[in-house]
Design a protein around this motif. Sequence first.
Motif, PDB file in Angstrom:
ATOM      1  N   GLN A  74      52.061   5.862  20.573  1.00 17.86           N
ATOM      2  CA  GLN A  74      53.184   6.030  21.492  1.00 17.86           C
ATOM      3  C   GLN A  74      52.735   6.770  22.739  1.00 17.86           C
ATOM      4  N   GLY A  75      53.194   6.262  23.897  1.00 17.82           N
ATOM      5  CA  GLY A  75      52.916   6.935  25.160  1.00 17.82           C
ATOM      6  C   GLY A  75      54.074   7.834  25.535  1.00 17.82           C
ATOM      7  N   GLY A  76      54.733   7.522  26.654  1.00 15.22           N
ATOM      8  CA  GLY A  76      55.837   8.356  27.109  1.00 15.22           C
ATOM      9  C   GLY A  76      57.172   7.999  26.490  1.00 15.22           C
ATOM     10  N   GLY A  77      57.222   6.912  25.712  1.00 16.99           N
ATOM     11  CA  GLY A  77      58.453   6.518  25.047  1.00 16.99           C
ATOM     12  C   GLY A  77      59.504   5.942  25.981  1.00 16.99           C
ATOM     13  N   THR A  78      59.076   5.412  27.133  1.00 15.76           N
ATOM     14  CA  THR A  78      60.046   4.932  28.122  1.00 15.76           C
ATOM     15  C   THR A  78      60.343   3.443  28.008  1.00 15.76           C
ATOM     16  N   GLY A  79      59.701   2.743  27.082  1.00 17.72           N
ATOM     17  CA  GLY A  79      59.934   1.317  26.924  1.00 17.72           C
ATOM     18  C   GLY A  79      61.364   1.027  26.513  1.00 17.72           C
ATOM     19  N   LEU A  80      61.866  -0.142  26.881  1.00 22.86           N
ATOM     20  CA  LEU A  80      63.252  -0.510  26.619  1.00 22.86           C
ATOM     21  C   LEU A  80      63.391  -1.617  25.580  1.00 22.86           C
ATOM     22  N   LEU A  91      53.060   8.087  13.152  1.00 24.76           N
ATOM     23  CA  LEU A  91      53.295   8.064  14.595  1.00 24.76           C
ATOM     24  C   LEU A  91      52.218   8.874  15.300  1.00 24.76           C
ATOM     25  N   LEU A  92      51.533   8.237  16.235  1.00 27.54           N
ATOM     26  CA  LEU A  92      50.430   8.862  16.959  1.00 27.54           C
ATOM     27  C   LEU A  92      50.814   9.003  18.428  1.00 27.54           C
ATOM     28  N   SER A  93      51.060  10.224  18.872  1.00 22.36           N
ATOM     29  CA  SER A  93      51.431  10.474  20.261  1.00 22.36           C
ATOM     30  C   SER A  93      50.245  11.045  21.012  1.00 22.36           C
ATOM     31  N   LEU A  94      49.978  10.478  22.191  1.00 23.31           N
ATOM     32  CA  LEU A  94      48.855  10.932  23.023  1.00 23.31           C
ATOM     33  C   LEU A  94      49.286  11.952  24.069  1.00 23.31           C
ATOM     34  N   LYS A  95      50.485  12.511  23.952  1.00 26.37           N
ATOM     35  CA  LYS A  95      51.022  13.363  25.011  1.00 26.37           C
ATOM     36  C   LYS A  95      50.217  14.626  25.273  1.00 26.37           C
ATOM     37  N   LYS A  96      49.441  15.068  24.309  1.00 22.43           N
ATOM     38  CA  LYS A  96      48.644  16.281  24.513  1.00 22.43           C
ATOM     39  C   LYS A  96      47.298  16.003  25.163  1.00 22.43           C
TER      40      LYS A  96
END
Length: 370
Positions: A74-80, A91-96
Amino acid sequence: MSTTAPSSAVLDDLKAAMGSGGWTQDPDVVAPFLTEWRNRWTGNTPILLTPRSTEEVAHAVAICAREGVAITPQGGGTGLVGGQVPFGEVLLSLKKMRAIRDVTPLDDAMTVEAGLTLLEAQQAATAAGRYFPLSLAAEGSATIGGVISTNAGGTQVLRYGMMRDLVLGIEAVMPNAEVFNGLKRLRKDNTGYDLKQLLIGAEGTLGVVTAATLKLFPIMRSRAVAIVGLETAAASVELLARAKAETGGGVEAFELMKRLGMELVLKNIPDTREPLESTPGWYVLIEIASGTPGGAEAQLERLLEVAFEEGLINDAAIAQNDAQRAAFWRLREEHSAALKPEGGGWKHDVSVPISRIADFIDEASAAVDR
């Protein structure tokens, strides 16, 4: 490949690999990562991983690959369309991973990590006296990894192309946990297959993008923005052709909006106002940029004069300062937010040849009515 839910032993391995601060199962912390922006989809995950380095991403992928456990990057989670929402996967978030590893103006390139927001990348380029052109409404939240994985187009696609045209190199963790080290900054590279192109637009299915080297461009010396009114979508196609001819390719943005969309923005978004004296059936936001001081303004005025003479437009307003320019762009960028209070809506990113856009709108509208 079939996947299985992670056992407690696998979760323990992931926690150990990520270390303190690199994972969480706290429902309150995880909740914002599980719901699509318009609240249309809400998923679930046994654990949220927040790696801080490419090595940690590789460790996580190695564990999951060994055990046949699925991962949702997951990136910024802005997809619609809900593609970023996990439904039982890790869930793998790259936000850090937000580092700006290198900016080299002489190469017109910069290397950044995947969790950096698009806006932060633009600001880093500007600070170095360069311009990174990809722009979209969610740029304050959308991440570089996300716009690469979705091959975002953005509002400057006419002049600078899709995201795949703006990427020189990629670093990614492959499904077998090997790291693809492809952070090149060459414009010309005939050394073999251009493997980064397989990862761009792959939605994270072929590997997890962890960093990228991006193309930078000179900062334009002048910029001009206008909103014009038209009676038909077909007129906008003719207007675009005229704009390209009059500016010699200086059109950076050309955004077509229907009256209904404008009405919803004016209704649901505070501090917005009708940009034109009339209420046309269609609007176009035009942005022109030039390397010559005053050049964009002159080109825009000439374009509008010709467009009025040829009957392509019936109203126009030119932004006189940065505040008006931002206000015009807000009318375009708030369309998704303006739709949210009206209930769920299907989002489609459809591409057709420019010459067929008006036909497509007519045929699609008729199909929806039926």
